[in-house]
Motif scaffolding. Sequence first.
Motif, short mmCIF file in Angstrom:
data_model
loop_
_atom_site.label_atom_id
_atom_site.label_comp_id
_atom_site.label_asym_id
_atom_site.label_seq_id
_atom_site.Cartn_x
_atom_site.Cartn_y
_atom_site.Cartn_z
N ARG A 9 0.84 -1.21 0.00
CA ARG A 9 0.00 0.00 0.00
C ARG A 9 0.87 1.25 0.00
NH1 ARG A 9 -2.98 -3.11 3.81
NH2 ARG A 9 -2.04 -1.94 5.53
N PHE A 10 1.92 1.21 0.80
CA PHE A 10 2.83 2.36 0.85
C PHE A 10 3.46 2.62 -0.52
CE2 PHE A 10 7.27 3.67 0.94
CZ PHE A 10 7.18 4.92 1.54
N ALA A 11 3.90 1.55 -1.19
CA ALA A 11 4.58 1.71 -2.47
C ALA A 11 3.69 2.44 -3.48
CB ALA A 11 4.99 0.34 -3.02
N LYS A 12 2.40 2.10 -3.51
CA LYS A 12 1.49 2.77 -4.44
C LYS A 12 1.34 4.24 -4.09
CE LYS A 12 -1.27 -1.35 -5.52
NZ LYS A 12 -2.61 -1.98 -5.43
N ARG A 13 1.17 4.54 -2.81
CA ARG A 13 0.98 5.93 -2.40
C ARG A 13 2.25 6.73 -2.63
NH1 ARG A 13 -1.74 4.07 3.32
NH2 ARG A 13 -3.81 3.51 2.49
N HIS A 14 3.39 6.13 -2.32
CA HIS A 14 4.66 6.84 -2.49
C HIS A 14 4.91 7.14 -3.96
CE1 HIS A 14 9.11 7.31 -2.64
NE2 HIS A 14 8.92 7.92 -1.49
N ALA A 15 4.68 6.15 -4.83
CA ALA A 15 4.90 6.36 -6.26
C ALA A 15 3.98 7.45 -6.79
CB ALA A 15 4.68 5.05 -7.02
N ALA A 16 2.72 7.43 -6.35
CA ALA A 16 1.77 8.45 -6.81
C ALA A 16 2.20 9.84 -6.36
CB ALA A 16 0.38 8.12 -6.30
N ALA A 17 2.65 9.95 -5.12
CA ALA A 17 3.09 11.25 -4.61
C ALA A 17 4.29 11.77 -5.38
CB ALA A 17 3.42 11.13 -3.12
N VAL A 18 5.23 10.88 -5.67
CA VAL A 18 6.43 11.29 -6.43
C VAL A 18 6.04 11.73 -7.84
CG1 VAL A 18 8.59 10.47 -7.43
CG2 VAL A 18 8.00 9.86 -5.08
N ARG A 19 5.14 10.99 -8.49
CA ARG A 19 4.71 11.37 -9.84
C ARG A 19 4.01 12.74 -9.85
NH1 ARG A 19 2.59 5.99 -10.22
NH2 ARG A 19 3.98 4.62 -11.42
N ASP A 20 3.25 13.00 -8.79
CA ASP A 20 2.51 14.26 -8.73
C ASP A 20 3.36 15.42 -8.23
OD1 ASP A 20 0.33 12.82 -9.55
OD2 ASP A 20 -0.55 12.63 -7.54
N GLY A 21 4.60 15.13 -7.84
CA GLY A 21 5.46 16.19 -7.33
C GLY A 21 5.15 16.61 -5.92
N ARG A 22 4.44 15.77 -5.16
CA ARG A 22 4.08 16.11 -3.79
C ARG A 22 5.19 15.72 -2.82
NH1 ARG A 22 0.14 12.72 -2.40
NH2 ARG A 22 -0.27 11.70 -4.41
N ASP A 23 5.28 16.43 -1.72
CA ASP A 23 6.24 16.12 -0.67
C ASP A 23 5.85 14.80 -0.01
OD1 ASP A 23 8.12 16.08 1.30
OD2 ASP A 23 7.48 17.94 2.28
N THR A 24 6.81 13.92 0.15
CA THR A 24 6.53 12.60 0.74
C THR A 24 6.81 12.55 2.23
OG1 THR A 24 8.76 11.82 0.20
CG2 THR A 24 7.03 11.46 -1.46
N ALA A 25 7.18 13.67 2.84
CA ALA A 25 7.58 13.65 4.25
C ALA A 25 6.44 13.15 5.14
CB ALA A 25 8.01 15.05 4.68
N ALA A 26 5.22 13.61 4.91
CA ALA A 26 4.10 13.19 5.76
C ALA A 26 3.84 11.70 5.60
CB ALA A 26 2.85 14.00 5.41
#
Length: 674
Positions: A358-375
């Motif tokens: 689940r984390f991998a999907k969310r992390h990949a989506a955040a990176v693609r969208d240019g969002r900060d992954t810190a949270a």
Amino acid sequence: MTTRTPLTLAVVGTGPRGVSVLERLAVRLDEQSRRDGCAPRPVRIYAIDAREVGAGRIWRTDQSPWYTMNTVAGQVTMYSGGPDGGPARPGAGPSLGEWLAGRRRPGERVPGPDDYAPRAVYGQYLRSVHRAVAGHLPPHAALESVTARVLSLTPADGGGYRLGLDRPPHTLLADRVLLATGHPLKEPDDAERALLDFARRHPGVRYVRGDSAADLEDELDETRVPPGAAVGVRGLGLSFHDVLLTLTVGRGGRYARDPGGALRYLPSGREPRIVAGSRGGLPIPARGRNEKSPGHRHQPLFLTAQALAAARARRARATGDGRLDFAEDVLPPLLRELDQVYWTALVRARSGPRRAARFAKRHAAAVRDGRDTAALLAREGLGGVPGLDPAALARPFAGEDFTGPGEFRDRLLRVMERDLAEAALGNVRGPRKAALDVLRDLRSAVRDAVDHGGLLPGSHRDAFAGRFLPLNSLLSAGPPAERVEQLHALIRQGLVEIAGPETVFAPDPAGGGFLVSSPRVRGSARTVAVLVDARIPTPDLRRDTAPLIRGLLRDGLIREFVTVGTDGERHRTGGLDVTPGSGQVVDAHGEPLPGVHALGIPTEHTRWFTQVGSGRPGAETGFHRDADRVAAALLLDGGERRGTPERGTPERRTTERRTPERRTPARTVEEMVV
């Protein structure tokens, strides 16, 4: 029986690349015999090697058993298809691991699928593939082994080529030729000449130039390097370990574990004293313990063909040229791939596979969208965990000074101990080694970006070749952990000394030898009587000493691959210029040379990482695709006209196009400086 004139092919060099083409030739010839309604044209194939037909020089079967591969046996195959229940034959044969298991005798221990086989054993496997090719050719084809060095290749009267050999039959005629000549021997550069000249002027002082370890053994025997003599070793990569083995285990020493489990070296008393160093001062780190099946592949999420195509389109719109800037277009998505695997492995270790998925999907989506992954990382309890820093791993001593060799040795041993602990976690469960192992799976994507002039000339020279490649080699191509543990024991026991970062190797007239020292380690200077270069020579067409290559250059039948910037600056790569696809060599006029192809190490710099010596089981790989394209071109029936594009070959990117130089942003390149 048909009376048609045979099509004659010559494969020059029968290491892994040459054998891979022989394997695909056999598959295609068999398909041809089954498909054609009439008798096919006869085909005669010469397999030519100066050292050992079927194994080549690097993998020859008579080398010492302590030299090992750095890829596990289960991930190595020379067959373009796996076993199918029938005999091993072209298109359907065992991996190295399966071949070893099939040869095991009762009570005998052989390397398993997750072990590292000796290079001589891989040579035996290559020979077995060569025999399988010879034994399964259709009736209209024949394979002839020729043990000889090819000295010349010249156009023959009436078409085809005349090959001059250094031993009987002295001359062969071939319609088409493959150059798969492997690792070159080069003329010394100015720095090497200075070391050689110094050694010649000082009796008892020797400089040993880099080559494969098996070819250095005679240079390192006890008559030339006496027990107790001081020996300097330049380079701390894979070949460094080979030199150490020659000077230790090769002289009767052995390893054993003490009651507490620590590894100790038991010397024979015949060893020299060894001091070594490199620019970074770090011996190449260990490969992670293998946890992957032979068919495992990392599927890129960011460094994809679509992403590279989009980057080329942006460059073309902005500058009129679609060549990429490595630091801007390739490096950032590559680093994102490593980060994705690193953080996912950490989540898996803390919270299990389901949460990691689940984390991998969310992390990949955040990176693609240019969002900060810190949270997102904080929710997984990873807010304070340092990220993956390849530059720091490659240069752990950057900016540090040491008061003496003892302080540096202690620091180095701690770095090596941590690396061994990370390697023991594995290349799936261990976050660091899992991420770095992805560099191997990303080679194909990087090739798509850089091969055949895919990068801007300055970017290729500086960001790619100058900065990324040393880091990539250090972090992705390490030895088995056993080798690092052995080196740790030698350093701990004082039998090997690592000089420190930024090691300098220089003539020392006052000391009567070569001085090995690190400016970052006070008191590190040591004078040695013998200096060994433990770095495999990189290809450079202009410095290649082979009479064959020199003659082809002199006659204008081949040329160096050169890229040109918008300001007219020419970047001479040192690689042999070939077309994409089947690797047809390009002559001095920029035209494909009919019927002559090259594959593997001679084409390095035109293509990247051509030293790969096998395919991987379970999927079609670039190694086998390369071989099949060349085999298809060699078997094309009918004439090829000079200057006519070969069938099925993509349009070449011209090397003479002038392109604007792009300055590489310091924020991305400096992260990868090694």
